[in-house]
Design a protein around this motif. Sequence first.
Motif, PDB file in Angstrom:
ATOM      1  N   ILE A   1     -25.087  11.524  12.970  1.00 39.99           N
ATOM      2  CA  ILE A   1     -24.904  11.850  11.550  1.00 39.99           C
ATOM      3  C   ILE A   1     -23.482  12.342  11.290  1.00 39.99           C
TER       4      ILE A   1
ATOM      5  N   ARG B   1     -32.935  25.543   3.728  1.00 43.54           N
ATOM      6  CA  ARG B   1     -34.195  24.860   4.057  1.00 43.54           C
ATOM      7  C   ARG B   1     -35.369  25.520   3.341  1.00 43.54           C
TER       8      ARG B   1
ATOM      9  N   VAL C   1     -27.503   7.342   2.498  1.00 44.45           N
ATOM     10  CA  VAL C   1     -27.067   5.946   2.429  1.00 44.45           C
ATOM     11  C   VAL C   1     -26.198   5.703   1.194  1.00 44.45           C
TER      12      VAL C   1
ATOM     13  N   ILE D   1     -33.552  12.510   1.168  1.00 42.67           N
ATOM     14  CA  ILE D   1     -32.347  12.820   1.944  1.00 42.67           C
ATOM     15  C   ILE D   1     -31.731  11.528   2.489  1.00 42.67           C
ATOM     16  N   GLY D   2     -32.576  10.635   2.970  1.00 47.29           N
ATOM     17  CA  GLY D   2     -32.074   9.366   3.504  1.00 47.29           C
ATOM     18  C   GLY D   2     -31.427   8.511   2.419  1.00 47.29           C
ATOM     19  N   LEU D   3     -32.028   8.509   1.231  1.00 44.75           N
ATOM     20  CA  LEU D   3     -31.436   7.758   0.121  1.00 44.75           C
ATOM     21  C   LEU D   3     -30.060   8.339  -0.218  1.00 44.75           C
TER      22      LEU D   3
ATOM     23  N   LEU E   1     -27.018  21.793   5.372  1.00 44.45           N
ATOM     24  CA  LEU E   1     -28.320  21.594   6.005  1.00 44.45           C
ATOM     25  C   LEU E   1     -28.173  21.434   7.517  1.00 44.45           C
TER      26      LEU E   1
ATOM     27  N   ILE F   1     -32.859   7.105   8.537  1.00 39.30           N
ATOM     28  CA  ILE F   1     -31.879   8.191   8.589  1.00 39.30           C
ATOM     29  C   ILE F   1     -32.498   9.476   8.051  1.00 39.30           C
ATOM     30  N   GLY F   2     -33.260   9.346   6.951  1.00 47.09           N
ATOM     31  CA  GLY F   2     -33.895  10.530   6.380  1.00 47.09           C
ATOM     32  C   GLY F   2     -34.937  11.130   7.309  1.00 47.09           C
ATOM     33  N   LEU F   3     -35.697  10.270   7.976  1.00 49.26           N
ATOM     34  CA  LEU F   3     -36.686  10.763   8.945  1.00 49.26           C
ATOM     35  C   LEU F   3     -35.983  11.519  10.071  1.00 49.26           C
TER      36      LEU F   3
ATOM     37  N   PHE G   1     -37.621  20.291   9.311  1.00 45.89           N
ATOM     38  CA  PHE G   1     -38.742  20.671   8.448  1.00 45.89           C
ATOM     39  C   PHE G   1     -40.045  20.483   9.222  1.00 45.89           C
TER      40      PHE G   1
ATOM     41  N   SER H   1     -37.754  13.388   3.429  1.00 46.36           N
ATOM     42  CA  SER H   1     -37.100  12.424   4.323  1.00 46.36           C
ATOM     43  C   SER H   1     -36.555  11.237   3.531  1.00 46.36           C
ATOM     44  N   GLN H   2     -37.359  10.711   2.581  1.00 44.22           N
ATOM     45  CA  GLN H   2     -36.890   9.548   1.827  1.00 44.22           C
ATOM     46  C   GLN H   2     -35.747   9.913   0.884  1.00 44.22           C
TER      47      GLN H   2
ATOM     48  N   MET I   1     -33.043  12.960   9.856  1.00 42.78           N
ATOM     49  CA  MET I   1     -32.495  14.203   9.291  1.00 42.78           C
ATOM     50  C   MET I   1     -33.554  15.297   9.242  1.00 42.78           C
ATOM     51  N   VAL I   2     -34.742  14.943   8.781  1.00 39.79           N
ATOM     52  CA  VAL I   2     -35.807  15.937   8.616  1.00 39.79           C
ATOM     53  C   VAL I   2     -36.360  16.382   9.970  1.00 39.79           C
TER      54      VAL I   2
ATOM     55  N   SER J   1     -32.258   3.923   4.930  1.00 38.39           N
ATOM     56  CA  SER J   1     -32.431   5.191   4.209  1.00 38.39           C
ATOM     57  C   SER J   1     -33.641   5.954   4.749  1.00 38.39           C
ATOM     58  N   GLN J   2     -34.752   5.245   4.975  1.00 33.34           N
ATOM     59  CA  GLN J   2     -35.945   5.947   5.452  1.00 33.34           C
ATOM     60  C   GLN J   2     -35.779   6.429   6.896  1.00 33.34           C
TER      61      GLN J   2
ATOM     62  N   PRO K   1     -44.244  20.050   8.927  1.00 33.23           N
ATOM     63  CA  PRO K   1     -44.689  19.664  10.263  1.00 33.23           C
ATOM     64  C   PRO K   1     -44.013  18.404  10.815  1.00 33.23           C
ATOM     65  N   LEU K   2     -43.104  17.785  10.049  1.00 31.95           N
ATOM     66  CA  LEU K   2     -42.525  16.521  10.525  1.00 31.95           C
ATOM     67  C   LEU K   2     -41.730  16.718  11.814  1.00 31.95           C
TER      68      LEU K   2
ATOM     69  N   VAL L   1     -32.478  17.344  12.351  1.00 33.44           N
ATOM     70  CA  VAL L   1     -31.361  18.119  11.802  1.00 33.44           C
ATOM     71  C   VAL L   1     -31.890  19.294  10.972  1.00 33.44           C
ATOM     72  N   ALA L   2     -32.592  18.996   9.880  1.00 36.86           N
ATOM     73  CA  ALA L   2     -33.119  20.086   9.058  1.00 36.86           C
ATOM     74  C   ALA L   2     -34.335  20.734   9.708  1.00 36.86           C
TER      75      ALA L   2
ATOM     76  N   ILE M   1     -37.605  23.723   0.274  1.00 34.46           N
ATOM     77  CA  ILE M   1     -39.037  23.506   0.479  1.00 34.46           C
ATOM     78  C   ILE M   1     -39.853  24.352  -0.495  1.00 34.46           C
TER      79      ILE M   1
END
Lengths: 210, 210
Positions: free
Chosen positions: A120, B134, B171, B166-168, B123, A166-168, A177, B163-164, A170-171, A163-164, A179-180, A174-175, B138
């Motif tokens: 990232i 964070r 990108v 942040i990823g959007l 973040l 990278i966001g997954l 969160f 996740s979606q 990130m969560v 996008s999905q 329960p992910l 990186v972040a 949330i």
Amino acid sequence: MRTIDEQPPGGKRRGRRPGGQDTRTALIAAAREVFSENGYDGATVRAIASRAGVDAAMVNHWFGGKDALFATAVLELPFDPAEVVSALLEGEVDTLGERIVRRFVTTWDATDGGSFPALIRSLASHDKAALALRNFLIENILNRVIDRIEADHPQLRAGLCASQLIGLGMVRYVAEFEPLSSAEIEWLATAVGPTMQRYLTGELELPRSN
Amino acid sequence: MRTIDEQPPGGKRRGRRPGGQDTRTALIAAAREVFSENGYDGATVRAIASRAGVDAAMVNHWFGGKDALFATAVLELPFDPAEVVSALLEGEVDTLGERIVRRFVTTWDATDGGSFPALIRSLASHDKAALALRNFLIENILNRVIDRIEADHPQLRAGLCASQLIGLGMVRYVAEFEPLSSAEIEWLATAVGPTMQRYLTGELELPRSN
């Protein structure tokens, strides 16, 4: 022509021609310099081998080609993109979405999440290496998968998938969160797989104006 | 009790009690310090007002509360979370997914993408401010929306939505992959809205083991 006898700059060789792990290490160091100076497209296997003071054939021998050398040396990716793409394309297209998610999470989990933040940071920087990384990820992974599916709007689908994913990452890495962040891989494949599948093969029903 | 006559540290006041934009500016500077020192939960409106040398009522007057002050001062968010959440929840639940995407892109587009990379850097850092960010994102945005829907697995749904989004943002504003980087907002609402809607209200069909 470069030959195997050419010496790398810096004069740190220990008086013998590099062999084995020495060659691999020298190629990685040279690749980082050359990719950083010239970008992904501008860097040639010959220039990298020359900088490392080894024969160009050593790049194929140790890495299987320029792509994998770039992935290893510069991105420090924990996988070989060519191998990932062919494994993904061997299975059914109907399950591609969840297989991509499973593969993505399995791969990065194996680095204990340590490598994803580095990716990232590379992506967010504004130097030539970032541009090379973007081109590399799009050209060598996303587009190869999308091209095989032969769907409409291939570039848009590639971007949506990116996008999905990278966001997954990130969560989860990186972040962090919950329960992910600590969810089991099969949860994520089930929850996020259908998103990826729709982006790959679904009807996007885009407005006419574009 | 703090009073409006208390002076901030540093002695940079121009010899009069801060008023108007001076008060607002002083509160933002004080908030950055106090949130950074104590985290989101640990920072109180009274401590921030005291640091700024103004009455605590000025926080409500200028920002409407601790949340919005945090959003403005620390996150430099280009929106007031409370206002966003109530606007989103006023509409139909069936269209919530695409309305969130439309709102997200409209808001960050208005900053010319300049603010989103700063949010990502916050973040990705490992200090108290990152933890505060964070918790804030949330607690004050995602959970408020999810709670109103009364779906199963609310925390997981919140994380999937995050996740979606942040990823959007990554990108569109950071990696700047085309065509997503310059796609029209309605394209994105159509392409990404159904993902968000499924994460919010859809059947996730998670494996039993979790």
